[in-house]
Design an enzyme around this catalytic site. Structure first.
Site, PDB file in Angstrom:
ATOM      1  N   LYS A  83     -19.971 -16.108   5.117  1.00 35.55           N
ATOM      2  CA  LYS A  83     -20.979 -15.386   4.345  1.00 35.55           C
ATOM      3  C   LYS A  83     -21.038 -15.950   2.925  1.00 35.55           C
ATOM      4  CE  LYS A  83     -21.849 -10.665   2.646  1.00 35.55           C
ATOM      5  NZ  LYS A  83     -21.323  -9.276   2.650  1.00 35.55           N
ATOM      6  N   SER A 161     -24.025  -5.658   3.802  1.00 35.49           N
ATOM      7  CA  SER A 161     -24.544  -6.906   3.255  1.00 35.49           C
ATOM      8  C   SER A 161     -24.180  -8.136   4.092  1.00 35.49           C
ATOM      9  CB  SER A 161     -24.005  -7.094   1.834  1.00 35.49           C
ATOM     10  OG  SER A 161     -22.588  -7.187   1.816  1.00 35.49           O
ATOM     11  N   SER A 185     -20.275  -2.858   4.331  1.00 34.13           N
ATOM     12  CA  SER A 185     -20.978  -4.113   4.594  1.00 34.13           C
ATOM     13  C   SER A 185     -20.409  -4.952   5.721  1.00 34.13           C
ATOM     14  CB  SER A 185     -21.038  -4.953   3.320  1.00 34.13           C
ATOM     15  OG  SER A 185     -21.899  -4.344   2.389  1.00 34.13           O
TER      16      SER A 185
END
Length: 489
Positions: A83, A161, A185
């Site tokens: 990520k 996220s 997230s």
């Protein structure tokens, strides 16, 4: 964007065979010599090429070859994605979902400790995945990248996220991907995409060398996976103390990888399906939790309705301030590195509003927020003297349509934070307290979208949660479910 190889037969491993394996399974195939790491990579690249254009889940072009890794590690040669937030890679630009990082992003000359441990474990990083700006959203639709789409229904959110990582894992492009969690997230996108999402105990996974803690201790690092055994085995590889840490947790009594294989002793499990915020909980979601509660009772656990005494008005006030303080310091730091000024040309509207709110906070304001965190943590600690596990939904609804959580909306910081927490009420509590929580894909909505169910325990109870997760995975298996966007088709 990634049209190099069409799905189908790849020498040594078909794409559908690759996409059906979890990380542990792929590692075993490589170790046994049944396939080579190179053959796995070719299948992985074909899988990524097949789904990436439909999901918009990559933050940059895939690397020309996997990044350097320990081929002899327990996950030697297993394809992986990182990520594009917090965990950074030496020499590789990071953009954090933000225009504030500049046209070329920000490049660091060193790996974070977590990235070094991913390499040591043998994970072969192929690509970076999308994140909302500064991670401040339960959705992944940043202006810099556009909408990341859910492989179960591309008109719906992949969550946030860690939405890019979750979309790629759910679609079969990679079996496991890095994720982090400041308010849910890891767990929210796991729930929306039909994955396993473990948020570890605060301090379990290091943030070295950049920080001792992130988001005032609310945030942690780990991954999204398809199976409980992958989450357990990967936690063994990346957990552990680093000199200079703020926290040093006791070593687990046995490897995490052994936990999903055993049935836990009878546990005291509290069930709660009503939103602490007073917001709506989808009936399909509540029904999924109730069904899991029945399964747990059938497995011999003591299950009853109960909830911690959570003062939501206090809780949301603390989060207004903690998130704004985080945004103020993060935006300031990125601005110093990029040379760009915070403003509407570099930040989305709600992030800019949070930054400006945070700059106005005083030391007294933050002290009050931390005092609320203390009171809330004490209450949850008291609750866990009576109950081993709190069973809740992961999110109030299945994945909402794209655009529902638009971070560029004209909302002030409090209105935006409240909107987020009304939709994802159940995950942020465990960021504030630092306790571990595990989302499992144990339900399906009437429209065919996954429903995540959350199991939360006391501090340092990851082993128990993984054992309970393994027991539920055997009782209510999900391995055969496939989204509409699937690399193996």
């Amino acid at each position: 964007m990634c049209g190099r190889v069409a799905p189908g037969n790849v020498a040594g491993m078909r794409v559908d065979e690759y996409a059906a394996q979890d990380a542990t399974g792929i590692a075993e195939l490589i170790r046994s010599g049944e396939v080579s790491a190179a053959e796995v990579y070719e299948a992985a690249r074909a899988a990524l090429d097949a789904v990436a254009p439909r999901l918009n889940a990559t933050a940059a072009e895939p690397f020309e070859k996997p990044l350097e890794h320990n081929a002899d590690g327990p996950f030697g040669g297993v394809p992986f994605a990182v990520k594009d937030l917090v965990c950074h890679i030496a020499g590789v630009p990071t953009r954090m979902g933000s225009r504030l990082t500049g046209p070329d992003g920000l490049t660091f000359g060193y790996d974070t400790e977590l990235m070094a441990r991913f390499r040591a474990a043998g994970l072969a990083t192929m690509v970076q995945t999308t994140s909302p700006e500064m991670g401040f959203n339960a959705n992944t639709e940043p202006l810099i990248h556009g909408s990341t789409r859910n492989p179960w229904n591309p008109g719906h959110s992949a969550g946030g996220s860690s939405g890019g990582s979750a979309a790629l894992v759910a679609a079969g492009a990679v079996p496991v991907a890095h994720a982090n969690d400041g308010g849910g997230s890891i767990r929210i996108p796991a729930g929306y995409n039909g994955l396993v999402g473990l948020k570890p105990t605060r301090g379990r996974v290091s943030l070295a060398p950049d920080a001792q803690e992130a988001l005032y201790g609310f945030a942690c690092e780990f991954a999204v996976t398809r199976t409980v055994r992958d989450a357990a085995a990967l936690l063994d590889q990346v957990a552990g103390w680093v000199p200079g840490e703020k926290y040093r947790l006791p070593e687990p009594p046995r490897p995490f990888a052994t936990e999903p294989e055993r049935d836990p002793a009878a546990l005291r499990i509290a069930v709660h399906t009503e939103s602490w915020a007073g917001s709506e909980v989808d009936p399909d979601v509540a029904a999924a939790v109730d069904s899991v509660a029945d399964t747990l009772a059938d497995l011999g656990h003591r299950v009853e309705r109960a909830t911690p005494a959570l003062d939501w008005a206090e809780f949301i006030l603390a989060n207004f301030r903690i998130w704004a303080g985080f945004l103020a310091e993060s935006v300031h730091g990125v601005s110093q590195l990029s040379g760009l000024a915070p403003g509407p040309d570099t930040l989305e509207a709600t992030v800019l509003a949070g930054y400006e709110y945070g700059r106005r906070l005083t030391a007294v304001d933050m002290g009050e927020a931390l005092a609320i965190a203390n009171r809330t943590s004490r209450e949850l600690g008291r609750f866990h003297q009576e109950y081993d596990v709190l069973l809740t939904p992961t999110a109030n609804t299945p994945a909402p349509p794209l655009g529902v959580l638009d971070a560029n909306a004209d909302l002030d910081h409090e209105a935006w934070t409240r909107k987020l927490f009304d939709i994802v009420t159940f995950t942020p509590l465990f960021n504030l307290t630092g306790a571990p929580a595990l989302s499992l894909p144990l339900g399906v909505s009437s429209t065919g979208l996954p429903i995540g169910v959350q199991l939360a325990g006391d501090l340092c109870s990851e082993g128990m949660l993984l054992a309970l997760g393994g027991q539920l995975e055997r009782a209510v298996p999900w391995a055969g479910r496939r989204p509409g966007v699937w690399a193996g088709v």
